[in-house]
Design an enzyme around this catalytic site. Sequence first.
Site, PDB file in Angstrom:
ATOM      1  N   PRO A  10       0.791  -1.231   0.000  1.00 57.28           N
ATOM      2  CG  PRO A  10      -0.053  -1.028   2.164  1.00 57.28           C
ATOM      3  CD  PRO A  10       0.638  -1.991   1.256  1.00 57.28           C
ATOM      4  CB  THR A  40       2.367  -6.273   2.121  1.00 57.68           C
ATOM      5  OG1 THR A  40       2.703  -4.994   1.559  1.00 57.68           O
ATOM      6  CG2 THR A  40       2.175  -7.275   0.997  1.00 57.68           C
ATOM      7  CG  ASP A  67      12.319  -4.545  -8.964  1.00 62.03           C
ATOM      8  OD1 ASP A  67      11.656  -5.133  -9.840  1.00 62.03           O
ATOM      9  OD2 ASP A  67      12.969  -3.518  -9.205  1.00 62.03           O
ATOM     10  CB  ILE A  70       8.164  -8.833  -7.852  1.00 59.90           C
ATOM     11  CG1 ILE A  70       7.199  -7.793  -8.431  1.00 59.90           C
ATOM     12  CG2 ILE A  70       8.311 -10.003  -8.817  1.00 59.90           C
ATOM     13  CD1 ILE A  70       7.726  -7.095  -9.672  1.00 59.90           C
ATOM     14  CD  GLU A 272      13.850  -5.476  -0.792  1.00 60.43           C
ATOM     15  OE1 GLU A 272      13.970  -5.319   0.440  1.00 60.43           O
ATOM     16  OE2 GLU A 272      13.480  -4.560  -1.566  1.00 60.43           O
TER      17      GLU A 272
END
Length: 304
Positions: A10, A40, A67, A70, A272
């Site tokens: 969001p 989330t 990303d 995903i 990440e």
Amino acid sequence: MKRARLIYNPTSGREQVRKQLPFILERLENAGYETSAHATTGKDCAKRAAEKACQNKFDLIIAAGGDGTINEVVNGMAEMEVRPRLGIIPAGTTNDFARALHIPREVNEACEVLCNGRIQSVDIGKVETQYFINIAGGGTLTELTYEVPSRLKTMMGQVAYYVKGFEKLPRIKPSNVTIEYDGKWFEGEIMLFLVSNTNSVGGFEKLAPKAYLNDGLFDLLILKKTNLADVVRLVSAAMRGEHIKDESVIYVQASRIKVHSEQEMQLNLDGEYGGVLPGEFVNLHNHIEMIVPDKDLACFQRLY
């Protein structure tokens, strides 16, 4: 009626998905999907939501965010026995993976791809117990993506990475590594390495120019030890795709890659933090089915 599960961040992309949620749901309903949404709330939330959607045998999972979102969805799907098709609504800062697939950033156009696109099997990568769909890497420069605060990314977009990059340049140090790729070896000092599944990395669209998402191979790029001036020069060359000709760069393709570093080296997975090396990268050929634009895409190898 087919069922779709929208898993969205969001806060991504100035909250554009949250703001246009009624439109997205209506568009998918009109395309024949009974659609529900999950917002989330923190780390691994998208992963858990994707696992549950697989267990509940949804027909389609839509990752709406950057990303990182995903990546979490792919990690939730990768080991499940039943894996729904995957769709994307890009809403992050760089949207590397969506850019490689030519999925538009505009929500209404991304929904058109979901409703009228074609099905394409894609490779994903596995390193130890984690998965990635676009890029893995190590070295000081690869740490930028998870060092930029989310608030700064929201305010400045991709420029935030360049700002952080200039801050880190004087502190870049080489690492002594051993890299094995499909039976071949490299030993020495490097500035970074990248294991790429597409040509789109960190906003650069020519960093891995030979990459295909369905060929069962990674594109491995190694930047050997060099000086600061050469790093700056190679960044400029990478924008034109000319870096792979440089003597400081190794660019090869492989399906299995092992990396060991004498110094602690952090692992970057789809932008990440992915822990620390050593690690073995394995290509899982055609592991997930995706909905992509219904046109010829450079990121896919033609098999006919």
